[in-house]
Design a protein around this motif. Structure first.
Motif, PDB file in Angstrom:
ATOM      1  N   ALA A 181      54.053  29.057  31.379  1.00 29.27           N
ATOM      2  CA  ALA A 181      53.215  29.611  32.438  1.00 29.27           C
ATOM      3  C   ALA A 181      52.705  31.007  32.094  1.00 29.27           C
ATOM      4  CB  ALA A 181      53.986  29.648  33.750  1.00 29.27           C
ATOM      5  N   ILE A 182      53.507  31.818  31.408  1.00 28.22           N
ATOM      6  CA  ILE A 182      53.047  33.166  31.065  1.00 28.22           C
ATOM      7  C   ILE A 182      52.257  33.193  29.760  1.00 28.22           C
ATOM      8  CG2 ILE A 182      54.916  34.271  32.334  1.00 28.22           C
ATOM      9  CD1 ILE A 182      56.250  34.910  29.633  1.00 28.22           C
ATOM     10  N   GLY A 183      52.041  32.011  29.143  1.00 24.36           N
ATOM     11  CA  GLY A 183      51.106  31.947  28.031  1.00 24.36           C
ATOM     12  C   GLY A 183      51.630  31.500  26.696  1.00 24.36           C
ATOM     13  N   VAL A 184      52.918  31.190  26.570  1.00 28.59           N
ATOM     14  CA  VAL A 184      53.443  30.704  25.288  1.00 28.59           C
ATOM     15  C   VAL A 184      53.046  29.234  25.140  1.00 28.59           C
ATOM     16  CG1 VAL A 184      55.496  30.352  23.869  1.00 28.59           C
ATOM     17  CG2 VAL A 184      55.405  32.286  25.466  1.00 28.59           C
ATOM     18  N   PRO A 185      52.422  28.851  24.025  1.00 26.52           N
ATOM     19  CA  PRO A 185      52.018  27.443  23.853  1.00 26.52           C
ATOM     20  C   PRO A 185      53.209  26.502  23.950  1.00 26.52           C
ATOM     21  CG  PRO A 185      50.960  28.841  22.208  1.00 26.52           C
ATOM     22  CD  PRO A 185      51.972  29.698  22.907  1.00 26.52           C
ATOM     23  N   ALA A 186      53.039  25.436  24.715  1.00 24.76           N
ATOM     24  CA  ALA A 186      54.146  24.521  24.971  1.00 24.76           C
ATOM     25  C   ALA A 186      54.651  23.843  23.707  1.00 24.76           C
ATOM     26  CB  ALA A 186      53.718  23.470  25.998  1.00 24.76           C
ATOM     27  N   ASP A 187      53.758  23.647  22.705  1.00 28.78           N
ATOM     28  CA  ASP A 187      54.214  22.963  21.483  1.00 28.78           C
ATOM     29  C   ASP A 187      55.142  23.826  20.648  1.00 28.78           C
ATOM     30  OD1 ASP A 187      52.034  24.680  20.727  1.00 28.78           O
ATOM     31  OD2 ASP A 187      51.823  23.557  18.859  1.00 28.78           O
ATOM     32  N   ILE A 192      45.262  34.346  22.220  1.00 25.93           N
ATOM     33  CA  ILE A 192      44.320  35.457  22.391  1.00 25.93           C
ATOM     34  C   ILE A 192      43.896  35.486  23.854  1.00 25.93           C
ATOM     35  CG2 ILE A 192      43.527  35.353  19.994  1.00 25.93           C
ATOM     36  CD1 ILE A 192      41.059  33.821  20.964  1.00 25.93           C
ATOM     37  N   THR A 193      43.046  36.446  24.218  1.00 27.14           N
ATOM     38  CA  THR A 193      42.568  36.502  25.598  1.00 27.14           C
ATOM     39  C   THR A 193      41.211  35.805  25.722  1.00 27.14           C
ATOM     40  OG1 THR A 193      41.430  38.602  25.271  1.00 27.14           O
ATOM     41  CG2 THR A 193      43.745  38.696  25.986  1.00 27.14           C
ATOM     42  N   GLU A 194      40.798  35.572  26.951  1.00 26.24           N
ATOM     43  CA  GLU A 194      39.505  34.945  27.223  1.00 26.24           C
ATOM     44  C   GLU A 194      38.363  35.774  26.649  1.00 26.24           C
ATOM     45  OE1 GLU A 194      37.117  32.190  28.081  1.00 26.24           O
ATOM     46  OE2 GLU A 194      38.962  31.913  29.231  1.00 26.24           O
ATOM     47  N   LEU A 216      45.330  35.245  35.907  1.00 24.27           N
ATOM     48  CA  LEU A 216      44.907  36.624  35.685  1.00 24.27           C
ATOM     49  C   LEU A 216      43.394  36.732  35.827  1.00 24.27           C
ATOM     50  CD1 LEU A 216      47.145  37.409  32.576  1.00 24.27           C
ATOM     51  CD2 LEU A 216      47.385  38.457  34.845  1.00 24.27           C
ATOM     52  N   PRO A 217      42.860  37.962  35.964  1.00 24.68           N
ATOM     53  CA  PRO A 217      41.405  38.141  35.975  1.00 24.68           C
ATOM     54  C   PRO A 217      40.771  37.489  34.748  1.00 24.68           C
ATOM     55  CG  PRO A 217      42.492  40.171  36.601  1.00 24.68           C
ATOM     56  CD  PRO A 217      43.581  39.223  36.180  1.00 24.68           C
ATOM     57  N   ALA A 218      39.544  37.009  34.896  1.00 25.94           N
ATOM     58  CA  ALA A 218      38.905  36.151  33.885  1.00 25.94           C
ATOM     59  C   ALA A 218      39.054  36.648  32.455  1.00 25.94           C
ATOM     60  CB  ALA A 218      37.437  35.966  34.238  1.00 25.94           C
ATOM     61  N   MET A 235      50.223  38.729  28.840  1.00 24.29           N
ATOM     62  CA  MET A 235      51.461  38.012  29.143  1.00 24.29           C
ATOM     63  C   MET A 235      52.446  38.916  29.878  1.00 24.29           C
ATOM     64  SD  MET A 235      51.632  36.000  25.488  1.00 24.29           S
ATOM     65  CE  MET A 235      53.032  34.929  25.770  1.00 24.29           C
ATOM     66  N   LEU A 236      52.473  40.178  29.509  1.00 29.80           N
ATOM     67  CA  LEU A 236      53.300  41.149  30.222  1.00 29.80           C
ATOM     68  C   LEU A 236      52.845  41.262  31.674  1.00 29.80           C
ATOM     69  CD1 LEU A 236      55.263  43.522  30.601  1.00 29.80           C
ATOM     70  CD2 LEU A 236      53.570  44.998  29.508  1.00 29.80           C
ATOM     71  N   ALA A 237      51.527  41.358  31.886  1.00 27.95           N
ATOM     72  CA  ALA A 237      50.998  41.474  33.245  1.00 27.95           C
ATOM     73  C   ALA A 237      51.338  40.237  34.077  1.00 27.95           C
ATOM     74  CB  ALA A 237      49.481  41.676  33.197  1.00 27.95           C
ATOM     75  N   ALA A 238      51.219  39.058  33.465  1.00 28.72           N
ATOM     76  CA  ALA A 238      51.536  37.822  34.186  1.00 28.72           C
ATOM     77  C   ALA A 238      53.008  37.799  34.593  1.00 28.72           C
ATOM     78  CB  ALA A 238      51.209  36.612  33.319  1.00 28.72           C
ATOM     79  N   ALA A 239      53.892  38.192  33.665  1.00 27.15           N
ATOM     80  CA  ALA A 239      55.330  38.186  33.961  1.00 27.15           C
ATOM     81  C   ALA A 239      55.669  39.217  35.034  1.00 27.15           C
ATOM     82  CB  ALA A 239      56.121  38.457  32.688  1.00 27.15           C
ATOM     83  N   GLU A 240      55.057  40.401  34.957  1.00 26.44           N
ATOM     84  CA  GLU A 240      55.327  41.440  35.952  1.00 26.44           C
ATOM     85  C   GLU A 240      54.874  41.019  37.346  1.00 26.44           C
ATOM     86  OE1 GLU A 240      55.238  45.681  33.585  1.00 26.44           O
ATOM     87  OE2 GLU A 240      53.328  44.786  34.178  1.00 26.44           O
ATOM     88  N   GLN A 241      53.735  40.340  37.415  1.00 19.57           N
ATOM     89  CA  GLN A 241      53.185  39.920  38.704  1.00 19.57           C
ATOM     90  C   GLN A 241      53.770  38.604  39.201  1.00 19.57           C
ATOM     91  OE1 GLN A 241      48.802  40.193  38.741  1.00 19.57           O
ATOM     92  NE2 GLN A 241      48.978  41.598  37.006  1.00 19.57           N
ATOM     93  N   GLY A 242      54.517  37.923  38.331  1.00 14.00           N
ATOM     94  CA  GLY A 242      55.103  36.655  38.712  1.00 14.00           C
ATOM     95  C   GLY A 242      54.085  35.559  38.918  1.00 14.00           C
TER      96      GLY A 242
END
Length: 479
Positions: free
Chosen positions: A166-172, A418-420, A397-399, A384-391
């Motif tokens: 969920a915070i961005g680590v690829p599932a594979d 990478i980012t969008e 996240l913003p686009a 990923m840090l921002a996503a984890a901090e915000q839960g």
């Protein structure tokens, strides 16, 4: 020639090194492995650093547990370690770096976050060329474990994988393997022989009371209350390496040696776990995983704030344990369970369901696959840090900050996060792949030079340069 495998643990408690030992044995049975060697990274550091990392930690656990809880929560998000801490770690691990280089590993497997961060830094700086596999040793994820480069990440349960994805680590790159424990814990045992060996009867439940490897003094409280129980039972008390504790408990049970067997440190814990009815002790990652592999219900006491409390939450949620919130009621909890053998059976079934006695072999086989490294751009790390901090999930996240995964269209493996915004730049300035239903781009060393000439995003350029180290041209999908 086969692969050279280096397994790195850290002697903070016993669990990390126990997991490393299990993995060392598992890798030695892999046909494609030439040599597997295990090391404790703290052994090659100076005495002050070792004391601060190990002794000081357990001193704080005993004296200021709230500080341990604060520290755990403060490091619960990835990519947020203070620069001073990173510098302190690097300064004190120069001998470890030399040891790793001298071994020339093809694969480094880490069962503690300190060597994982150290090896990832070496890979990022180009001073080491190897695969990095990270094996967590608690049921929950903590941000300290996640590095900017790794090949595979092994976790203990599905929820941890779901959180990391969920915070961005690829599932594979995430495998639910369980925590490495001795595989014998999942094998049948001659219960009659074990009971005879330790002077136990066949007709009474056996309570296994563990003080841990170092011998926790809380064990005396447990034994004192167990002496007053009315329900028939027998107990084995394992005092670890604490000779003073063993002497004290020997004196406590001097009049009840028919029911209480007192041991010091033992190498036969796996046998005892497989004949016991209940385990009483702390919910460390390794001890909990060993109990689950043996199908042994747990009575939990004194969890360390942070990781052990989260281990406790998981075991309680799954019905494999009960927890004593008051030291005064340990005996009450044990007796309540002994009076409900059907409940103990349900707890044992839950434990067996959670157990991974073959975790070491699972990890060793997975690591030996031909998998390329994963790189996480610095900008993506901030997202990923921002996503984890915000839960929240990284997709919320913003686009421009949302994370995207670059995928090798030939193999299907994720290669980079990478980012969008970085993905948009890549699409604008590289060649679209022809006749594709998926968003694909082609990137080559020549195009990378052109991007560099145009002074494109430096972080993106560095990430792409790392991807092109093994191939002059890549066709990348975007997920």
């Amino acid at each position: 020639m086969g692969s050279r495998i280096m397994i790195l643990g850290a002697g903070v408690g016993s669990g990390h090194n126990m997991a490393a030992q299990v993995l060392e044995n598992a890798f030695r049975h892999q046909p494609s492995v030439e040599i597997a060697e295990r090391a404790d990274v703290l052994d090659s550091t100076n005495k002050l650093y070792r004391k601060l990392y190990d002794d000081a930690y357990f001193k704080l656990v005993a004296d200021v547990p709230s500080l341990i809880e604060w520290g755990y929560d403060a490091n619960d998000v990835p990519f947020d370690l203070a620069r001073t801490v990173r510098f302190w770690d690097r300064m004190n691990t120069t001998s470890t770096v030399k040891q790793i280089k001298a071994f020339r590993p093809d694969v480094v497997v880490c069962t503690h976050f300190l060597p994982a961060r150290l090896v990832a830094l070496m890979l990022t700086r180009g001073t080491l060329e190897a695969k990095l596999a990270i094996v967590t040793t608690d049921y929950d994820f903590q941000g300290l474990w996640l590095t900017s480069q790794f090949t595979e990440f092994f976790v203990a349960r599905e929820e941890t994988k779901a959180h990391m994805a969920a915070i961005g680590v690829p599932a594979d790159r995430l495998t639910v393997s369980g925590i490495p424990v001795r595989p014998v814990l999942g094998e049948p045992v001659d219960g009659h022989a074990i009971r005879r060996k330790f002077g136990l009867t066949e007709d009474q439940p056996t309570v296994l009371i563990s003080a841990g490897a170092s011998g926790g003094s809380y064990t005396k409280v447990i034994v004192q209350q167990a002496l007053a129980l009315q329900t028939p039972f027998q107990a084995v008390i394992v005092c670890g390496r604490n000779a003073e504790l063993k002497a004290d408990i020997d004196a406590m049970v001097a009049g009840a040696t028919d029911r209480f067997k007192v041991l010091g440190y033992t190498t036969e814990m796996a046998d005892l776990m497989r004949v016991a009815t209940l385990f009483v002790g702390k919910p460390g990652g390794l001890s909990s995983s060993e109990c689950m592999a043996a199908g042994l219900p747990m009575v939990l006491i004194n969890p360390i704030p942070g990781q052990e409390e989260r281990n406790s939450d998981f075991l309680l949620e799954e019905g494999a344990a009960v927890r004593c919130n008051y030291t005064t009621t340990v005996g009450y909890k044990i007796e309540a369970l002994l009076r409900e053998p059907e409940r103990i059976e349900r707890m044992a079934a839950a434990a067996r369901r959670l157990g991974f006695p073959d975790a070491g072999d699972r990890i060793a086989r997975a690591v030996m696959r031909d998998v390329p490294p994963l790189w996480i751009s610095t900008t993506a790390q901030r997202s990923m840090l921002a996503a984890a901090e915000q839960g929240i999930a990284a997709t919320e996240l913003p686009a421009g900050s949302r994370v995207r995964t670059l995928i090798d269209s030939d193999t299907g493996f994720s290669l980079a996060v990478i980012t969008e915004t970085q993905a948009d730049l890549l699409r604008e300035r590289t060649t679209p792949a022809p006749l594709s239903r998926r968003p694909l781009v082609m990137i080559s060393s020549l195009q990378l030079s052109e991007l560099r000439r145009r002074r494109a995003d430096a972080d993106l350029l560095l990430t792409m340069r790392r991807l092109l180290q093994s191939s002059p041209e890549l066709t990348l999908g975007l997920a």
